[in-house]
Design a protein around this motif. Structure first.
Motif, PDB file in Angstrom:
ATOM      1  N   ALA A  69      -3.903 -56.505  16.609  1.00 19.16           N
ATOM      2  CA  ALA A  69      -3.628 -56.363  18.042  1.00 19.16           C
ATOM      3  C   ALA A  69      -3.645 -54.896  18.457  1.00 19.16           C
ATOM      4  CB  ALA A  69      -2.283 -56.998  18.380  1.00 19.16           C
ATOM      5  N   ALA A  70      -3.040 -54.033  17.637  1.00 19.55           N
ATOM      6  CA  ALA A  70      -3.011 -52.606  17.964  1.00 19.55           C
ATOM      7  C   ALA A  70      -4.411 -52.018  17.930  1.00 19.55           C
ATOM      8  CB  ALA A  70      -2.098 -51.869  16.989  1.00 19.55           C
ATOM      9  N   LEU A  71      -5.181 -52.354  16.916  1.00 18.25           N
ATOM     10  CA  LEU A  71      -6.540 -51.838  16.806  1.00 18.25           C
ATOM     11  C   LEU A  71      -7.400 -52.285  17.985  1.00 18.25           C
ATOM     12  CD1 LEU A  71      -6.991 -52.461  13.000  1.00 18.25           C
ATOM     13  CD2 LEU A  71      -7.031 -50.210  14.091  1.00 18.25           C
ATOM     14  N   THR A  72      -7.227 -53.527  18.392  1.00 15.74           N
ATOM     15  CA  THR A  72      -7.996 -54.045  19.527  1.00 15.74           C
ATOM     16  C   THR A  72      -7.652 -53.293  20.803  1.00 15.74           C
ATOM     17  OG1 THR A  72      -8.091 -56.252  18.507  1.00 15.74           O
ATOM     18  CG2 THR A  72      -8.518 -56.115  20.879  1.00 15.74           C
ATOM     19  N   ALA A  73      -6.362 -53.055  21.025  1.00 13.57           N
ATOM     20  CA  ALA A  73      -5.938 -52.308  22.217  1.00 13.57           C
ATOM     21  C   ALA A  73      -6.467 -50.883  22.184  1.00 13.57           C
ATOM     22  CB  ALA A  73      -4.418 -52.322  22.323  1.00 13.57           C
ATOM     23  N   TRP A  74      -6.404 -50.243  21.028  1.00  4.84           N
ATOM     24  CA  TRP A  74      -6.899 -48.864  20.909  1.00  4.84           C
ATOM     25  C   TRP A  74      -8.401 -48.811  21.160  1.00  4.84           C
ATOM     26  CZ3 TRP A  74      -4.110 -47.805  15.619  1.00  4.84           C
ATOM     27  CH2 TRP A  74      -2.733 -47.646  15.861  1.00  4.84           C
ATOM     28  N   SER A  75      -9.127 -49.807  20.643  1.00  6.00           N
ATOM     29  CA  SER A  75     -10.564 -49.847  20.846  1.00  6.00           C
ATOM     30  C   SER A  75     -10.894 -49.985  22.331  1.00  6.00           C
ATOM     31  CB  SER A  75     -11.180 -51.009  20.057  1.00  6.00           C
ATOM     32  OG  SER A  75     -12.574 -51.089  20.261  1.00  6.00           O
ATOM     33  N   ASP A  76     -10.170 -50.866  23.020  1.00  9.06           N
ATOM     34  CA  ASP A  76     -10.418 -51.078  24.446  1.00  9.06           C
ATOM     35  C   ASP A  76     -10.131 -49.823  25.261  1.00  9.06           C
ATOM     36  OD1 ASP A  76     -11.126 -53.669  23.877  1.00  9.06           O
ATOM     37  OD2 ASP A  76      -9.204 -54.544  24.491  1.00  9.06           O
ATOM     38  N   GLN A  77      -9.162 -49.032  24.805  1.00  8.62           N
ATOM     39  CA  GLN A  77      -8.760 -47.829  25.537  1.00  8.62           C
ATOM     40  C   GLN A  77      -9.431 -46.565  24.990  1.00  8.62           C
ATOM     41  OE1 GLN A  77      -4.449 -47.867  25.201  1.00  8.62           O
ATOM     42  NE2 GLN A  77      -4.397 -50.037  25.751  1.00  8.62           N
ATOM     43  N   VAL A  79      -8.862 -44.996  22.212  1.00  6.42           N
ATOM     44  CA  VAL A  79      -7.852 -44.094  21.665  1.00  6.42           C
ATOM     45  C   VAL A  79      -8.400 -43.471  20.383  1.00  6.42           C
ATOM     46  CG1 VAL A  79      -5.523 -43.943  20.704  1.00  6.42           C
ATOM     47  CG2 VAL A  79      -5.972 -45.443  22.659  1.00  6.42           C
ATOM     48  N   LYS A  80      -8.262 -42.165  20.247  1.00  6.20           N
ATOM     49  CA  LYS A  80      -8.773 -41.472  19.065  1.00  6.20           C
ATOM     50  C   LYS A  80      -7.750 -41.555  17.931  1.00  6.20           C
ATOM     51  CE  LYS A  80     -12.200 -40.118  21.665  1.00  6.20           C
ATOM     52  NZ  LYS A  80     -13.505 -40.802  21.617  1.00  6.20           N
ATOM     53  N   ALA A  81      -7.439 -42.760  17.505  1.00  6.04           N
ATOM     54  CA  ALA A  81      -6.447 -42.988  16.463  1.00  6.04           C
ATOM     55  C   ALA A  81      -7.133 -43.017  15.099  1.00  6.04           C
ATOM     56  CB  ALA A  81      -5.721 -44.307  16.710  1.00  6.04           C
ATOM     57  N   PRO A  82      -6.712 -42.197  14.140  1.00 10.33           N
ATOM     58  CA  PRO A  82      -7.362 -42.182  12.827  1.00 10.33           C
ATOM     59  C   PRO A  82      -7.469 -43.555  12.154  1.00 10.33           C
ATOM     60  CG  PRO A  82      -5.979 -40.250  13.052  1.00 10.33           C
ATOM     61  CD  PRO A  82      -5.697 -41.111  14.258  1.00 10.33           C
ATOM     62  N   PRO A  83      -6.434 -44.435  12.216  1.00  9.89           N
ATOM     63  CA  PRO A  83      -6.620 -45.745  11.576  1.00  9.89           C
ATOM     64  C   PRO A  83      -7.746 -46.559  12.223  1.00  9.89           C
ATOM     65  CG  PRO A  83      -4.300 -45.331  12.011  1.00  9.89           C
ATOM     66  CD  PRO A  83      -5.061 -44.273  12.735  1.00  9.89           C
ATOM     67  N   LEU A  84      -7.894 -46.452  13.545  1.00  9.82           N
ATOM     68  CA  LEU A  84      -8.988 -47.146  14.231  1.00  9.82           C
ATOM     69  C   LEU A  84     -10.330 -46.611  13.759  1.00  9.82           C
ATOM     70  CD1 LEU A  84     -10.191 -48.991  16.436  1.00  9.82           C
ATOM     71  CD2 LEU A  84      -9.833 -47.097  18.062  1.00  9.82           C
ATOM     72  N   LYS A  85     -10.444 -45.295  13.674  1.00  6.11           N
ATOM     73  CA  LYS A  85     -11.703 -44.700  13.248  1.00  6.11           C
ATOM     74  C   LYS A  85     -12.036 -45.095  11.812  1.00  6.11           C
ATOM     75  CE  LYS A  85     -12.263 -42.888  17.197  1.00  6.11           C
ATOM     76  NZ  LYS A  85     -13.255 -43.518  18.112  1.00  6.11           N
ATOM     77  N   ARG A  86     -10.989 -45.241  10.991  1.00  3.63           N
ATOM     78  CA  ARG A  86     -11.224 -45.609   9.593  1.00  3.63           C
ATOM     79  C   ARG A  86     -11.796 -47.022   9.488  1.00  3.63           C
ATOM     80  NH1 ARG A  86      -9.357 -43.312   5.162  1.00  3.63           N
ATOM     81  NH2 ARG A  86      -7.747 -42.166   6.312  1.00  3.63           N
ATOM     82  N   ILE A  87     -11.175 -47.982  10.168  1.00  2.53           N
ATOM     83  CA  ILE A  87     -11.662 -49.361  10.033  1.00  2.53           C
ATOM     84  C   ILE A  87     -12.992 -49.546  10.744  1.00  2.53           C
ATOM     85  CG2 ILE A  87     -10.391 -50.282  12.038  1.00  2.53           C
ATOM     86  CD1 ILE A  87     -10.018 -52.869  10.409  1.00  2.53           C
TER      87      ILE A  87
END
Length: 242
Positions: A69-77, A79-87
């Motif tokens: 859920a967090a990754l999906t929200a970050w992707s939609d927004q 967000v330059k979050a390192p865990p998102l970029k990693r996956i």
């Protein structure tokens, strides 16, 4: 341009299309977050990502569904979050391996990289995407494998945020090139500002049709890399007193 020893290049909007990231890569990964967790559950890569997610969110009890859920929200927004970029990088790597994805690279980029290599100028990439995703982008580009034209990759985890001058100082230390002999190419004014604050030289790139307009305030701006001619310092120039 006067002698330089290294160039550092942004990807989105500079060497590749921002719309390709937004319209192709982001949706590709977003649809596969849950499937990736299910497929890799219990593996070291799964454990590493879950630990990173818990640290980044500050929630030590975050479970897999919460992570998705967090990754999906970050992707939609975006967000330059390192865990998102990693996956995202891991999912894209699987797509590149299956030949279902290619990295978009503007037509002028391969020739520019080859020209700078011939001139003895080192060539690096600095992007918010993971270093692994950057390598895959260039290794599986629409122009073929361009990875041999690049000397290294820097991301948020390795260097820091792109609007922070300290990140550029960290890259200078890593590549061993003095800041004044390094040129940064980006389409984002705040990134160029941070680079120049760290002592780098900076050139803005605004591709034709960019909705932000053809110029970046405060920086020399080009629409392509065709006319950028760089040459490395000679030994005498490098040893000359400053």
């Amino acid at each position: 341009m006067s002698p330089v020893r290294a160039v550092v290049l942004d990807i989105e909007g500079t060497t590749g299309s921002s719309s390709h990231v937004r319209d192709v890569l982001f949706p590709y990964a977003r649809k596969r977050f849950a499937g990736w967790f299910a497929t890799h559950r219990g593996e070291p890569s799964w454990t590493e990502l879950m630990e990173e997610m818990r640290t980044y969110t500050g929630d030590p009890r975050l479970d897999e569904s919460g992570a998705v859920a967090a990754l999906t929200a970050w992707s939609d927004q975006d967000v330059k979050a390192p865990p998102l970029k990693r996956i995202q990088g891991r999912i894209w790597a699987e797509g590149y391996a299956r030949s279902t994805l290619t990295g978009h690279v503007y037509d002028d980029v391969p020739a520019a990289l080859a020209r700078w290599r011939q001139a003895g100028v080192d060539r690096y990439v600095y992007s918010s995407g993971s270093a692994a995703a950057q390598r895959d982008w260039f290794a599986h580009s629409g122009h073929g494998d361009l990875s041999g034209l690049l000397d290294g990759y820097f991301d948020l985890s390795g260097a820091g945020g792109k609007k922070d001058p300290q990140s550029y100082r960290a890259i200078s230390r890593a590549i061993g090139v003095p800041a004044p002999e390094t040129v940064f190419f980006s389409d984002v004014g705040e990134e160029l500002d941070a680079a120049t604050a760290a002592g780098w030289r900076a050139v803005a790139v605004r591709r034709p049709g960019d909705p932000r307009g053809p110029r970046v305030a405060g920086h020399p701006t080009v629409s392509a890399l065709d006319d950028i001619r760089l040459h490395r310092s000679t030994r005498r120039e490098e040893e000359a007193p400053t």
